[in-house]
Design an enzyme around this catalytic site. Structure first.
Site, PDB file in Angstrom:
ATOM      1  N   SER A 240      -3.315   2.035  -3.136  1.00 38.54           N
ATOM      2  CA  SER A 240      -2.375   3.025  -2.621  1.00 38.54           C
ATOM      3  C   SER A 240      -3.080   3.843  -1.541  1.00 38.54           C
ATOM      4  CB  SER A 240      -1.914   3.929  -3.773  1.00 38.54           C
ATOM      5  OG  SER A 240      -0.973   4.891  -3.333  1.00 38.54           O
ATOM      6  N   CYS A 241      -2.290   4.621  -0.771  1.00 37.25           N
ATOM      7  CA  CYS A 241      -2.895   5.464   0.280  1.00 37.25           C
ATOM      8  C   CYS A 241      -1.838   6.468   0.733  1.00 37.25           C
ATOM      9  CB  CYS A 241      -3.390   4.605   1.448  1.00 37.25           C
ATOM     10  SG  CYS A 241      -2.089   3.645   2.236  1.00 37.25           S
ATOM     11  N   GLY A 242      -1.806   6.799   2.010  1.00 38.56           N
ATOM     12  CA  GLY A 242      -0.825   7.748   2.507  1.00 38.56           C
ATOM     13  C   GLY A 242       0.549   7.133   2.715  1.00 38.56           C
ATOM     14  N   GLY A 244       0.836   3.247   2.752  1.00 33.22           N
ATOM     15  CA  GLY A 244       0.777   1.812   2.538  1.00 33.22           C
ATOM     16  C   GLY A 244       0.029   1.038   3.603  1.00 33.22           C
ATOM     17  N   TRP A 269       1.712   7.535  -0.947  1.00 32.19           N
ATOM     18  CA  TRP A 269       1.887   8.973  -1.125  1.00 32.19           C
ATOM     19  C   TRP A 269       3.057   9.541  -0.333  1.00 32.19           C
ATOM     20  CZ3 TRP A 269       0.463  11.319  -5.172  1.00 32.19           C
ATOM     21  CH2 TRP A 269       0.530  12.717  -5.242  1.00 32.19           C
TER      22      TRP A 269
END
Length: 285
Positions: A240-242, A244, A269
């Site tokens: 996961s991240c900000g 994708g 996120w």
């Protein structure tokens, strides 16, 4: 963990194969909203000879308000075909600004059934540092036919990750910088809360490559980055991240370590952190 074909290719390899009719090069440079110049403008100013621009925002589900979500298979095939790529081609992807979007585009190709895809180790940065040629202007690819088939096992939804908070069946690894993960820094997108998915681990993607050369770190360094963050490499993993994109850097590093069956949380996120969204956690993992 099983051994696998390394998804990275060297600048030497690409320089030797650039003229091959079935080798297609994509510039997948991406930046956060508001960062100028725009990635497309960078591409127009200088790109690898013959490279075509892969726009992460364009090759996405335009009916979804979240940023650059995976499109359906029909759209991916149509968009990629318009870039001159057919099912028999070897696709080599790079970006200009560190490891940000090339791994995302690479994972998209794998998710839509195209296994013959690689990433240029070091990207445009290493290519130019070695004095190799670049060109400007818009590429003019000859349209091709690309038939895509979507593999949903490679992607996760918010509903699946909400259920995972209780089951803990999959480890969630967040690629954002520690201050964003811990909720100490504001998110770059307006209206998004600060923090992380409860139970997630944090492996900032910038730790996985050499900022000076743009090359990915050694397998030993990659392994240490994950195990040092409490990640079990023999248990299921979701990245996961900000939004994708940089999660793909973790996905790529894990793939190089032989962990090829991970999934990527597409909404990341940008979806989870919305006001009124699921529970969040702050502080260190």
């Amino acid at each position: 963990m099983t051994t696998t074909t390394d998804p990275l290719v060297s600048t030497e390899w690409l320089a030797a194969h650039m003229g091959d009719a079935n080798v297609k090069v994509l510039d997948a440079t991406f930046k956060l909203p508001g960062v100028l110049p725009l990635p497309k403008d960078d591409y127009l100013a200088a790109h690898l000879p013959g490279a075509v621009f892969f726009d992460v925002d364009a090759v996405s589900d335009h009916s979804n308000p979240l940023p650059h979500m995976f499109p359906n298979a029909e759209q991916f095939g149509r968009d990629v075909g318009s870039l001159g790529i057919g099912n028999a081609d070897t696709v080599v992807i790079y970006d200009a600004g560190g490891w940000v979007a090339a791994p995302r585009a690479w994972w998209m190709f794998l998710s839509y059934g195209h296994g013959n895809v690689r990433i240029l180790n070091g990207g445009l940065k290493k290519w130019r540092a070695e004095g190799r040629p670049v060109e400007g202007g818009e590429g003019k690819p000859k349209p091709a036919t690309f038939k895509a088939s979507y593999d949903p096992k490679r992607v996760r939804s918010m509903q699946q990750l909400v259920a995972n908070i209780e089951s803990r069946a999959e480890q969630v690894i967040d690629a954002r910088a520690a201050d964003r993960f811990e909720g100490r820094a504001p998110e770059p997108r307006a209206g998004i809360r600060s923090g992380h998915i409860p139970g997630a681990r944090n492996v900032p993607y910038a730790q996985l490559f050499d900022a000076a050369t743009g090359e990915m770190k050694s397998l030993a360094d990659l392994k240490q980055a994950f195990t040092g963050a409490g990640v079990k490499l023999d248990a299921p993993i979701v990245t996961s991240c900000g939004s994708g994109v940089s999660a793909g850097v973790l996905t790529l590093a894990l793939y190089r370590l032989g962990v090829t069956d991970t999934a990527l949380y597409d909404g990341s996120w940008s979806e989870w952190g919305q006001e009124g969204g699921p529970a969040i956690a702050t502080g260190p993992a």
